[in-house]
Design a protein around this motif. Structure first.
Motif, short mmCIF file in Angstrom:
data_model
loop_
_atom_site.label_atom_id
_atom_site.label_comp_id
_atom_site.label_asym_id
_atom_site.label_seq_id
_atom_site.Cartn_x
_atom_site.Cartn_y
_atom_site.Cartn_z
N VAL A 89 7.41 24.06 12.29
CA VAL A 89 7.55 22.61 12.10
C VAL A 89 6.48 22.06 11.15
CG1 VAL A 89 7.47 20.38 13.28
CG2 VAL A 89 8.67 22.31 14.33
N THR A 90 5.29 22.63 11.18
CA THR A 90 4.20 22.12 10.35
C THR A 90 4.15 22.74 8.97
OG1 THR A 90 2.91 21.82 12.38
CG2 THR A 90 1.70 21.70 10.30
N HIS A 91 4.46 24.04 8.88
CA HIS A 91 4.24 24.77 7.62
C HIS A 91 5.50 25.12 6.84
CE1 HIS A 91 0.00 25.06 8.56
NE2 HIS A 91 0.28 25.58 9.74
N GLY A 92 6.69 25.11 7.48
CA GLY A 92 7.92 25.36 6.74
C GLY A 92 8.62 26.66 7.10
N LEU A 131 6.45 25.24 18.27
CA LEU A 131 6.49 24.81 16.87
C LEU A 131 7.38 25.70 16.01
CD1 LEU A 131 2.70 24.01 16.26
CD2 LEU A 131 4.54 22.39 16.76
N VAL A 132 7.87 26.80 16.59
CA VAL A 132 8.66 27.78 15.82
C VAL A 132 10.11 27.74 16.28
CG1 VAL A 132 8.89 30.20 15.17
CG2 VAL A 132 6.62 29.24 15.55
N GLN A 133 11.04 27.63 15.32
CA GLN A 133 12.47 27.60 15.61
C GLN A 133 13.17 28.63 14.73
OE1 GLN A 133 13.29 23.72 14.14
NE2 GLN A 133 12.10 22.65 15.69
N LYS A 134 14.26 29.15 15.21
CA LYS A 134 15.05 30.02 14.34
C LYS A 134 15.71 29.15 13.27
CE LYS A 134 18.60 33.56 14.13
NZ LYS A 134 19.54 34.43 14.84
N TYR A 135 15.67 29.64 12.03
CA TYR A 135 16.29 28.88 10.94
C TYR A 135 17.80 29.06 10.99
CZ TYR A 135 17.78 27.52 6.26
OH TYR A 135 18.42 26.92 5.21
N VAL A 136 18.51 27.96 11.15
CA VAL A 136 19.98 27.95 11.09
C VAL A 136 20.36 26.96 10.01
CG1 VAL A 136 22.11 27.52 12.35
CG2 VAL A 136 20.17 28.50 13.54
N GLY A 137 20.82 27.46 8.87
CA GLY A 137 21.15 26.57 7.77
C GLY A 137 22.56 26.73 7.29
N GLY A 138 23.05 27.97 7.28
CA GLY A 138 24.43 28.19 6.89
C GLY A 138 24.66 28.29 5.40
N GLY A 139 23.63 28.48 4.64
CA GLY A 139 23.82 28.64 3.20
C GLY A 139 24.31 30.02 2.85
N GLU A 144 14.60 29.61 0.73
CA GLU A 144 13.35 29.84 0.00
C GLU A 144 12.17 29.70 0.95
OE1 GLU A 144 11.53 26.88 -2.93
OE2 GLU A 144 12.60 28.26 -4.26
N LEU A 145 11.26 30.68 0.92
CA LEU A 145 10.08 30.63 1.79
C LEU A 145 9.15 29.51 1.33
CD1 LEU A 145 9.23 34.42 2.26
CD2 LEU A 145 10.64 32.95 3.71
N SER A 146 8.45 28.91 2.30
CA SER A 146 7.52 27.83 2.00
C SER A 146 6.15 28.39 1.61
CB SER A 146 7.36 26.91 3.21
OG SER A 146 8.61 26.36 3.58
N VAL A 147 5.39 27.56 0.91
CA VAL A 147 4.03 27.92 0.53
C VAL A 147 3.07 27.23 1.48
CG1 VAL A 147 2.29 27.90 -1.30
CG2 VAL A 147 4.72 28.16 -1.88
N VAL A 148 2.22 28.01 2.15
CA VAL A 148 1.26 27.44 3.09
C VAL A 148 0.17 26.70 2.33
CG1 VAL A 148 -0.43 27.96 4.90
CG2 VAL A 148 1.71 29.23 4.79
N GLY A 149 -0.22 25.54 2.84
CA GLY A 149 -1.35 24.82 2.25
C GLY A 149 -0.98 23.83 1.16
N THR A 150 0.32 23.59 0.93
CA THR A 150 0.73 22.60 -0.07
C THR A 150 1.48 21.46 0.63
OG1 THR A 150 2.90 23.59 -0.54
CG2 THR A 150 1.00 24.44 -1.76
N ALA A 151 1.75 20.41 -0.13
CA ALA A 151 2.44 19.23 0.43
C ALA A 151 3.96 19.32 0.27
CB ALA A 151 1.92 17.97 -0.23
N ALA A 152 4.47 20.44 -0.27
CA ALA A 152 5.91 20.55 -0.55
C ALA A 152 6.75 20.42 0.71
CB ALA A 152 6.19 21.87 -1.26
N TRP A 153 6.34 21.09 1.79
CA TRP A 153 7.12 21.05 3.04
C TRP A 153 7.13 19.64 3.62
CZ3 TRP A 153 10.83 23.18 5.57
CH2 TRP A 153 11.00 22.95 6.94
#
Length: 739
Positions: A89-92, A131-139, A144-153
């Protein structure tokens, strides 16, 4: 003598005798008991008639026993396997790489290993598993993996929050229209309603009882009901619908039951007629099985109020069908109807009570339940004696087909063979006749005349046919307990929900059932087809409909749920986080408090984790950790502790420390403490409530030192390595103050 199933039925029969045949009252004895069919004792001058023969219904016998297990809908869409995509939830978005026990700050604790972009690993302690959930998106492609430490997420989440706010406004507008619409409340349960409830020959599951109570409560309000009954195939949705229908009719209203197929219409017509046979209720059906003349008669009777309950296909929403006083519409598998029918139903929701039944609706309707637009009752407890359907993916194999059909015939059972191509369905019949010549075959499909199709179905129901070869017309609701083997030919062409519904046609009684997903000879499977077949084979246990619906969402995408615009936002943050953001948006607009989970970071110099020799790694351990992190009271923790002992045996020391830490977290939240750790012989408390510290200072005037407005130090009288005394002292510190 007439044996009755229960007291309710005995009372009802006694009333009917007094009203309609008073001269027989002294000659007929009513008792509680069960006989499958009547008999006569000539010498004794006794004639016994079963109530099933009297009311022309199927005998049902259930012996109540203590349940060994129950299934439930998963509290999250979490079924983590190594290599799965997850959302922190916090990092992406990251990839899950299993769990590892690590020593951090002198405390041994298990951590989830998450890999973000650029091969950056984040170790999440199990105390933060919420804070951790399984990703369910359906694409179609991998996220795309998130980058830790940036404001993108954070920016992604803000964009989604703006989008769901607009959606929430539309949903709340619909809810306001519904709330303002005038409705007619049903009267409280009458004597007849109580008798109808008591005459149910099964034992209701706890979920059924709760769903029935929900429906009755909705019907007694003036606001139009819009409730979804979500339950796996064969879990008792129809009985819930019957109770609601009876209550509406008992209050002088008419009821319409809308179903997607003519076969299901006839099935429901028989079921409702049998269940209501003891009461003066007129039941009719309206489908293409009826002649034009019969349809006109039913339509006329509906307009005049001569029919109390009508069961039909989309014919029910035709322009010429008018009701004298329609009070309740029951919709079975709404997603199977076309756009025109759905538009008509949308208008109805503002005028009459609507009850929807579905086995796999969650991806399409969960967001509506979060918003309170549609009320949902879940049926998650399987019926007694029900066994999971044994599911196998196979290529066409004459020996295997023969073996499976003969096995079913040897136990006096019947077989479905689904082939969804009318043009060559008789070729399949000839192939099967060559494989099992001793079996009796019949064919059914939607292009047959109503009389032919009805005749074929009736022959199968009566047991005159061994193997019924059909298209997917049997998909919804067909209930033939004697049919416990099904072949689904060219299974690679079906959707997941379709396969699950078809499989639900067997295993509806206590016998072991078999489902064979037969692949076309020599045909290469697509990636999506392979995923669907793997999922349906993997999720074959009882109550798997919810998980199948979620896997269907993963495979096909979210576009069918909320439209393409919203599906893009689901892709970016995952379905579960999207639903959380949507729920928060609605509560903000309603000015309701948003449920926020405050985590208390507790570090003590002792091992606090669940050993793998106690709870097996993988799904069982993740489930235990996740449930533990969500406990909100000490009473819930005690129940959970007892459950652990029942399931896994005596609790080892490391796990017991983890339970103590969870109890400390629960107590610390009450005092708005955010962190507890040990420094030498001092307990360091990080807090936000100054009032609590002032109260605590009165309790420990010599031991407590308040450093500033955020931290306080409490002296220990024993070394921190003495775990029992440390835990006992911390609990004493955090206990509520007596007034």
């Amino acid at each position: 003598m007439i044996p009755c199933h229960n007291e309710g039925e005995q009372t009802r029969l006694s009333e009917m005798l007094c009203e309609n045949a008073p001269d027989l009252v002294d000659r007929v004895t009513l008792c509680i008991g069960r006989v499958s069919r009547g008999f006569r004792i000539v010498n004794g001058g006794v004639l016994v008639i079963s109530d099933n023969e009297l009311f022309n219904r199927t005998d049902v016998r259930r012996v109540e026993r203590k349940r060994k297990w129950e299934t439930r809908a998963i509290d999250s869409f979490l079924e983590l396997h190594e290599g799965d995509y997850v959302v922190h939830v916090t990092h992406g978005i990251a990839i899950y790489h299993g769990m590892q026990t690590m020593l951090v700050n002198e405390q041994m604790e298990e951590h989830l290993i998450l890999e973000f972009r650029n091969e950056v690993n984040l170790y999440v302690p199990v105390s933060m598993i919420h804070l951790v959930q399984k990703y369910v998106g359906g694409g179609k492609s991998e996220p795309e993996l998130s980058v830790v430490g940036t404001a993108a997420w954070a920016k992604k989440k803000e964009k989604v929050e703006e989008a769901v706010a607009d959606l929430a406004v539309d949903m709340l507008r619909m809810q306001a229209l519904r709330a303002a619409a005038p409705g007619i409340a049903c009267k409280p349960d009458s004597h007849w309603m109580k008798e109808f409830d008591a005459a149910f020959p099964y034992t209701e599951t706890p979920d059924q009882t709760a769903a029935i109570a929900d429906c009755k409560r909705d019907l007694e309000r003036t606001q139009p009901m819009d409730r979804l009954i979500c339950g796996d195939v064969g879990y008792g949705k129809t009985e819930v619908a019957m109770r609601a229908a009876f209550k509406a009719i008992d209050s002088g209203r008419q009821v319409a039951v809308l179903v997607p197929t003519t076969v299901l219409a006839e099935q429901h017509f028989r079921s409702f007629s049998e269940r209501m046979a003891e009461f003066p209720i007129s039941v009719a059906s309206l489908s293409r099985f009826k002649t034009k003349k019969e349809q006109k008669e039913v339509v006329k009777a509906l307009c005049e109020g001569a029919v109390d309950l009508v069961i039909g296909t989309h014919r029910l929403v035709s322009q010429d069908v008018k009701f004298k006083d329609l009070g309740l519409v029951i919709i079975d598998e709404e997603q199977r109807f076309g756009v025109d029918v759905k538009e008509a139903l949308k208008r109805l929701r503002l005028e009459v009570d609507v009850l929807t039944l579905s086995a796999t609706p969650i991806p399409r309707t969960l967001h509506m339940s979060l918003l309170g637009i549609r009320d949902i009752s879940n049926l998650t407890t399987p019926p007694q004696d029900r066994l999971a359907v044994s599911t196998h993916v196979v290529r066409w194999d004459a020996d295997l087909i023969r073996q499976a059909i003969v096995r079913e015939l040897n136990r006096n059972g019947q077989v479905f063979f689904v082939h969804n191509r009318v043009y060559n369905i008789h070729d399949i019949e000839n192939r099967l006749k060559a494989i099992v010549p001793e079996a009796r075959f019949d064919v059914g499909h939607g292009q047959m005349s109503p009389d032919e199709l009805e005749g074929a179905m009736l022959r199968f129901v009566r047991g005159e046919t061994d193997v019924f070869i059909s298209t997917t017309i049997i998909e919804s609701g067909v209930d033939i307990p004697n049919a416990n083997t099904i072949f689904i030919h060219q299974a690679e062409n079906y959707g997941l929900a379709d396969l699950h519904q078809l499989r639900g046609r067997v295993g509806r009684y206590k016998h072991r059932a078999y489902c064979y997903l037969v692949l076309e000879e020599g045909k290469q499977l697509t990636d999506q087809a392979a995923k669907r077949l793997k999922a349906i084979e993997e999720y074959s246990e009882l109550g798997a409909g919810f998980r199948i619906a979620m896997r269907d969402l993963e495979i096909r995408g979210a576009g069918n749920i909320l439209g393409t615009e919203q599906s893009g936002h689901i892709l970016s943050v995952g379905y579960e986080l999207y639903c959380q953001l949507l729920e928060n948006a609605v509560k903000t607009m309603k000015k309701e408090p948003i449920r926020q989970f405050q985590h208390v970071h507790i570090v003590i110099p002792h091992a606090a984790f669940i050993p793998s020799h106690y709870v097996p790694p993988g799904r069982p351990k993740i489930e235990v950790y996740r449930r533990l992190s969500q406990l909100a009271s000490v009473d819930e923790l005690r129940d959970f502790e007892n459950e652990l002992r029942d399931r896994f045996g005596p609790i080892p020391e490391e796990a017991q420390v983890l339970l103590h830490v969870q109890e400390l977290q629960i107590l610390a939240r009450m005092w708005q403490i955010t962190q507890i750790h040990i420094e030498d012989y001092w307990i360091v408390l990080t807090y936000t409530s100054k009032n609590y510290m002032l109260l605590l200072q009165k309790r420990f005037p010599k031991e407590l030192r308040i450093a500033d407005e955020r931290q306080a130090y409490l002296m220990l009288k024993a070394p921190p390595t003495d775990m029992p005394r440390l835990i006992l002292f911390l609990k004493k510190v955090l206990q509520p103050f007596s007034s």
